[in-house]
Design a protein around this motif. Structure first.
Motif, PDB file in Angstrom:
ATOM      1  N   SER A  26      11.861  -0.302  -5.654  1.00 30.86           N
ATOM      2  CA  SER A  26      10.795   0.704  -5.797  1.00 30.86           C
ATOM      3  C   SER A  26      10.792   1.626  -4.579  1.00 30.86           C
ATOM      4  O   SER A  26       9.754   2.165  -4.195  1.00 30.86           O
ATOM      5  N   SER A  27      11.976   1.790  -3.964  1.00 30.41           N
ATOM      6  CA  SER A  27      12.031   2.577  -2.730  1.00 30.41           C
ATOM      7  C   SER A  27      12.119   4.077  -3.015  1.00 30.41           C
ATOM      8  O   SER A  27      12.588   4.503  -4.060  1.00 30.41           O
ATOM      9  N   GLY A  28      11.653   4.846  -2.035  1.00 31.34           N
ATOM     10  CA  GLY A  28      11.748   6.299  -2.102  1.00 31.34           C
ATOM     11  C   GLY A  28      10.589   6.923  -2.858  1.00 31.34           C
ATOM     12  O   GLY A  28       9.840   6.233  -3.562  1.00 31.34           O
ATOM     13  N   ASN A  29      10.439   8.214  -2.685  1.00 33.65           N
ATOM     14  CA  ASN A  29       9.389   8.952  -3.392  1.00 33.65           C
ATOM     15  C   ASN A  29       9.713  10.446  -3.415  1.00 33.65           C
ATOM     16  O   ASN A  29      10.519  10.919  -2.620  1.00 33.65           O
ATOM     17  N   PRO A  42       4.262   7.689  -8.187  1.00 35.17           N
ATOM     18  CA  PRO A  42       3.265   6.654  -7.894  1.00 35.17           C
ATOM     19  C   PRO A  42       3.805   5.575  -6.944  1.00 35.17           C
ATOM     20  O   PRO A  42       5.009   5.288  -6.945  1.00 35.17           O
ATOM     21  N   THR A  43       2.921   4.980  -6.168  1.00 34.16           N
ATOM     22  CA  THR A  43       3.333   3.910  -5.259  1.00 34.16           C
ATOM     23  C   THR A  43       3.832   2.699  -6.057  1.00 34.16           C
ATOM     24  O   THR A  43       3.295   2.385  -7.124  1.00 34.16           O
ATOM     25  N   GLY A  44       4.890   2.089  -5.555  1.00 35.34           N
ATOM     26  CA  GLY A  44       5.439   0.891  -6.199  1.00 35.34           C
ATOM     27  C   GLY A  44       6.253   1.167  -7.448  1.00 35.34           C
ATOM     28  O   GLY A  44       6.710   0.220  -8.102  1.00 35.34           O
ATOM     29  N   SER A  45       6.462   2.437  -7.779  1.00 39.02           N
ATOM     30  CA  SER A  45       7.197   2.738  -9.020  1.00 39.02           C
ATOM     31  C   SER A  45       8.700   2.793  -8.741  1.00 39.02           C
ATOM     32  O   SER A  45       9.134   3.054  -7.620  1.00 39.02           O
ATOM     33  N   THR A  71       2.263   7.585  -3.980  1.00 41.41           N
ATOM     34  CA  THR A  71       3.080   6.959  -2.953  1.00 41.41           C
ATOM     35  C   THR A  71       2.292   6.736  -1.667  1.00 41.41           C
ATOM     36  O   THR A  71       1.465   7.571  -1.285  1.00 41.41           O
ATOM     37  N   LYS A  72       2.599   5.645  -0.985  1.00 39.80           N
ATOM     38  CA  LYS A  72       1.936   5.370   0.295  1.00 39.80           C
ATOM     39  C   LYS A  72       2.358   6.386   1.358  1.00 39.80           C
ATOM     40  O   LYS A  72       1.771   6.441   2.432  1.00 39.80           O
ATOM     41  N   GLU A  73       3.404   7.195   1.056  1.00 38.45           N
ATOM     42  CA  GLU A  73       3.833   8.236   1.995  1.00 38.45           C
ATOM     43  C   GLU A  73       3.211   9.594   1.658  1.00 38.45           C
ATOM     44  O   GLU A  73       3.675  10.632   2.140  1.00 38.45           O
ATOM     45  N   HIS A  92      12.266  11.660  -0.493  1.00 37.12           N
ATOM     46  CA  HIS A  92      12.457  10.605   0.513  1.00 37.12           C
ATOM     47  C   HIS A  92      13.212   9.456  -0.152  1.00 37.12           C
ATOM     48  O   HIS A  92      12.822   9.005  -1.237  1.00 37.12           O
ATOM     49  N   HIS A  94      15.821   5.689   0.510  1.00 41.36           N
ATOM     50  CA  HIS A  94      16.355   4.644   1.401  1.00 41.36           C
ATOM     51  C   HIS A  94      17.857   4.544   1.137  1.00 41.36           C
ATOM     52  O   HIS A  94      18.408   3.448   1.076  1.00 41.36           O
ATOM     53  N   PRO A 135       6.223   1.844   7.033  1.00 37.98           N
ATOM     54  CA  PRO A 135       6.041   2.730   5.882  1.00 37.98           C
ATOM     55  C   PRO A 135       4.552   2.943   5.595  1.00 37.98           C
ATOM     56  O   PRO A 135       3.767   1.996   5.645  1.00 37.98           O
ATOM     57  N   HIS A 159      14.813   3.399   8.395  1.00 32.80           N
ATOM     58  CA  HIS A 159      14.060   3.613   7.143  1.00 32.80           C
ATOM     59  C   HIS A 159      14.803   4.557   6.182  1.00 32.80           C
ATOM     60  O   HIS A 159      15.272   4.116   5.147  1.00 32.80           O
TER      61      HIS A 159
HETATM   62  O1  LIG Z   1       9.848   4.448   0.262  1.00 30.40           O
HETATM   63  C1  LIG Z   1       8.728   3.990   0.209  1.00 30.40           C
HETATM   64  C2  LIG Z   1       7.890   3.822   1.421  1.00 30.40           C
HETATM   65  O2  LIG Z   1       8.469   4.446   2.518  1.00 30.40           O
HETATM   66  C3  LIG Z   1       8.179   3.572  -1.102  1.00 30.40           C
HETATM   67  O3  LIG Z   1       6.793   3.564  -1.079  1.00 30.40           O
HETATM   68  P1  LIG Z   1       5.967   3.957  -2.366  1.00 30.40           P
HETATM   69  O4  LIG Z   1       6.380   2.990  -3.475  1.00 30.40           O
HETATM   70  O5  LIG Z   1       4.525   3.806  -1.978  1.00 30.40           O
HETATM   71  O6  LIG Z   1       6.354   5.379  -2.729  1.00 30.40           O
END
Ligand SMILES: O=C(CO)COP(=O)(O)O
Ligand SMILES: [Zn+2]
Length: 210
Positions: A26-29, A42-45, A71-73, A92, A94, A135, A159
């Motif tokens: 679920s990385s990146g946004n 969305p966060t965690g997607s 997203t948490k970012e 963004h 990884h 993050p 990161h």
């Molecule tokens: O890459 C991330 C955090 O740096 C992924 O977080 P999110 O799932 O909140 O977008």
């Protein structure tokens, strides 16, 4: 582009990144500027499995209006937009080779990668390293904001990359160019290399102003 088309574009480009291994888990946004604020993933997607109807809509002040929680970012994206009025999209990732470079001890923190190819210079240019923060930490957003007036692309230590551009396609292309250049840089570690000269870089900047 209509709201529906922008949502489809985000989902399609995110899936393309995921299917080519540039995003995983679920990385990146991703975020895109729209008439009434921002659309964000969305966060965690997972980028491979986004639902256009559930993308997060934030108002111009960054308040969550509809869709799943962003997203948490989100603050990091907002901090970059605040300094780059011409930016309409941020990606963004990884992506592995970029992250590998972000973990190296002996790199120039002011400009992490050498100008190995013309397209790297044209799409990315200078790439400073942002010091490590967890993050989603507000200090991370602040550190990115401080560098964003001078840089449309930055690399978060241990990161991954954050890239803004005039359009989502340009942000995706630049992020891909960054990842491939990081891969080349690592592949060439044990060999003497010949990056572009300062004159060649200046010529590219004249021909292709960003
Ligand atoms: O890459 C991330 C955090 O740096 C992924 O977080 P999110 O799932 O909140 O977008
Ligand atoms: Zn991340």
């Amino acid at each position: 582009m209509s709201d529906a088309k922008i949502r489809e574009d985000i989902v399609r480009r995110a899936a393309s990144l995921y299917n080519r291994g540039l995003s995983f888990g679920s990385s990146g946004n991703i975020s895109v500027r729209v008439d009434d604020g921002w659309l964000m993933t969305p966060t965690g997607s997972s980028m491979g499995d986004l639902d256009p109807a559930r993308l997060s809509l934030l108002d111009p002040e960054g308040r969550h209006i509809s869709g799943d929680a962003p997203t948490k970012e989100a603050f990091l994206h907002m901090a970059m937009y605040a300094k780059r009025s011409g930016a309409s999209a941020i990606v963004h990732l990884h992506s592995t080779h970029s992250v590998a470079v972000s973990c190296l001890k002996c790199i120039d923190q002011k400009d992490v990668l050498p100008p190995l190819t013309a397209y790297y210079v044209m799409r990315v240019g200078k790439l400073p390293l942002v010091p490590y923060f967890a993050p989603g930490d507000l200090e991370l957003a602040k550190a990115v904001g401080e560098m964003a007036s001078d840089h449309h692309a930055v690399l978060l230590a241990n990161h991954g990359p954050v890239v803004s551009a005039r359009s989502l396609s340009d942000a995706v292309y630049a992020t891909e160019e960054l990842e491939e250049t990081a891969k080349l840089f690592l592949a060439l570690q044990a060999m003497e290399t010949r990056p572009l000269t300062a004159d060649q870089v200046a010529d590219l900047q004249r021909r292709f102003p960003s």
